[in-house]
Design a protein around this motif. Structure first.
Motif, mmCIF file in Angstrom:
data_model
loop_
_atom_site.group_PDB
_atom_site.id
_atom_site.type_symbol
_atom_site.label_atom_id
_atom_site.label_comp_id
_atom_site.label_asym_id
_atom_site.label_seq_id
_atom_site.Cartn_x
_atom_site.Cartn_y
_atom_site.Cartn_z
ATOM 1 N N THR A 74 0.828 -1.208 0.000
ATOM 2 C CA THR A 74 0.000 0.000 0.000
ATOM 3 C C THR A 74 0.862 1.257 0.000
ATOM 4 O O THR A 74 0.597 2.202 -0.751
ATOM 5 N N ALA A 75 1.901 1.275 0.823
ATOM 6 C CA ALA A 75 2.790 2.436 0.879
ATOM 7 C C ALA A 75 3.500 2.653 -0.454
ATOM 8 O O ALA A 75 3.633 3.791 -0.916
ATOM 9 N N ARG A 80 4.007 5.692 -5.621
ATOM 10 C CA ARG A 80 3.941 5.744 -7.088
ATOM 11 C C ARG A 80 2.893 6.753 -7.544
ATOM 12 O O ARG A 80 3.112 7.489 -8.503
ATOM 13 N N GLU A 81 1.768 6.824 -6.853
ATOM 14 C CA GLU A 81 0.716 7.778 -7.204
ATOM 15 C C GLU A 81 1.194 9.217 -6.995
ATOM 16 O O GLU A 81 0.905 10.097 -7.796
ATOM 17 N N LYS A 82 1.939 9.457 -5.941
ATOM 18 C CA LYS A 82 2.489 10.796 -5.704
ATOM 19 C C LYS A 82 3.457 11.181 -6.820
ATOM 20 O O LYS A 82 3.437 12.314 -7.298
ATOM 21 N N PHE A 83 4.313 10.250 -7.237
ATOM 22 C CA PHE A 83 5.246 10.552 -8.326
ATOM 23 C C PHE A 83 4.500 10.831 -9.624
ATOM 24 O O PHE A 83 4.880 11.706 -10.390
ATOM 25 N N ARG A 84 3.423 10.078 -9.873
ATOM 26 C CA ARG A 84 2.611 10.348 -11.069
ATOM 27 C C ARG A 84 2.008 11.743 -11.015
ATOM 28 O O ARG A 84 1.991 12.476 -12.002
ATOM 29 N N ALA A 85 1.519 12.140 -9.842
ATOM 30 C CA ALA A 85 0.938 13.473 -9.690
ATOM 31 C C ALA A 85 2.003 14.556 -9.863
ATOM 32 O O ALA A 85 1.728 15.621 -10.426
ATOM 33 N N LEU A 86 3.209 14.289 -9.402
ATOM 34 C CA LEU A 86 4.290 15.263 -9.543
ATOM 35 C C LEU A 86 4.706 15.457 -10.996
ATOM 36 O O LEU A 86 5.196 16.529 -11.361
#
Length: 99
Positions: A74-75, A80-86
């Motif tokens: 989960t972490a 990975r989702e944060k990097f995609r948003a960045l």
């Protein structure tokens, strides 16, 4: 023990196509893997050792390892989702240049 029995004992449910594997590691002990089925086999998503010395009941020890492996997966997914948003912010942000 089936996945349903592990979940009833307290292990987190996994998405379709994912499963727990409990393995004996030579001279080390046991570990729980979270695996994702692939076309011909499966790939390891996370693994955590079973800490049998901290539990009287080995079912609880395995469920604890399942929970720790799930938190790890989960972490990693959240990161990975944060990097995609960045990636939306890639590029130059020079306020002096007007395009």
């Amino acid at each position: 023990m089936t996945m349903e029995q592990l979940v009833l004992a307290g292990a987190p449910e996994l998405p379709d196509g994912w499963f727990y594997r409990v393995r004996e590691v030579y001279d080390v002990g046991f570990k729980v893997e979270i695996r994702e089925r692939t076309r011909f086999a499966s790939r390891k998503m996370a693994e955590r050792y079973v800490l049998e010395h901290g539990f009287d009941d080995m079912r609880t020890a395995v469920v604890d390892a399942c929970c720790r492996a799930h938190r790890s997966v989960t972490a990693e997914a959240e990161m990975r989702e944060k990097f995609r948003a960045l990636s939306a912010f890639l590029g130059d942000h020079d306020g002096r240049r007007r395009g």
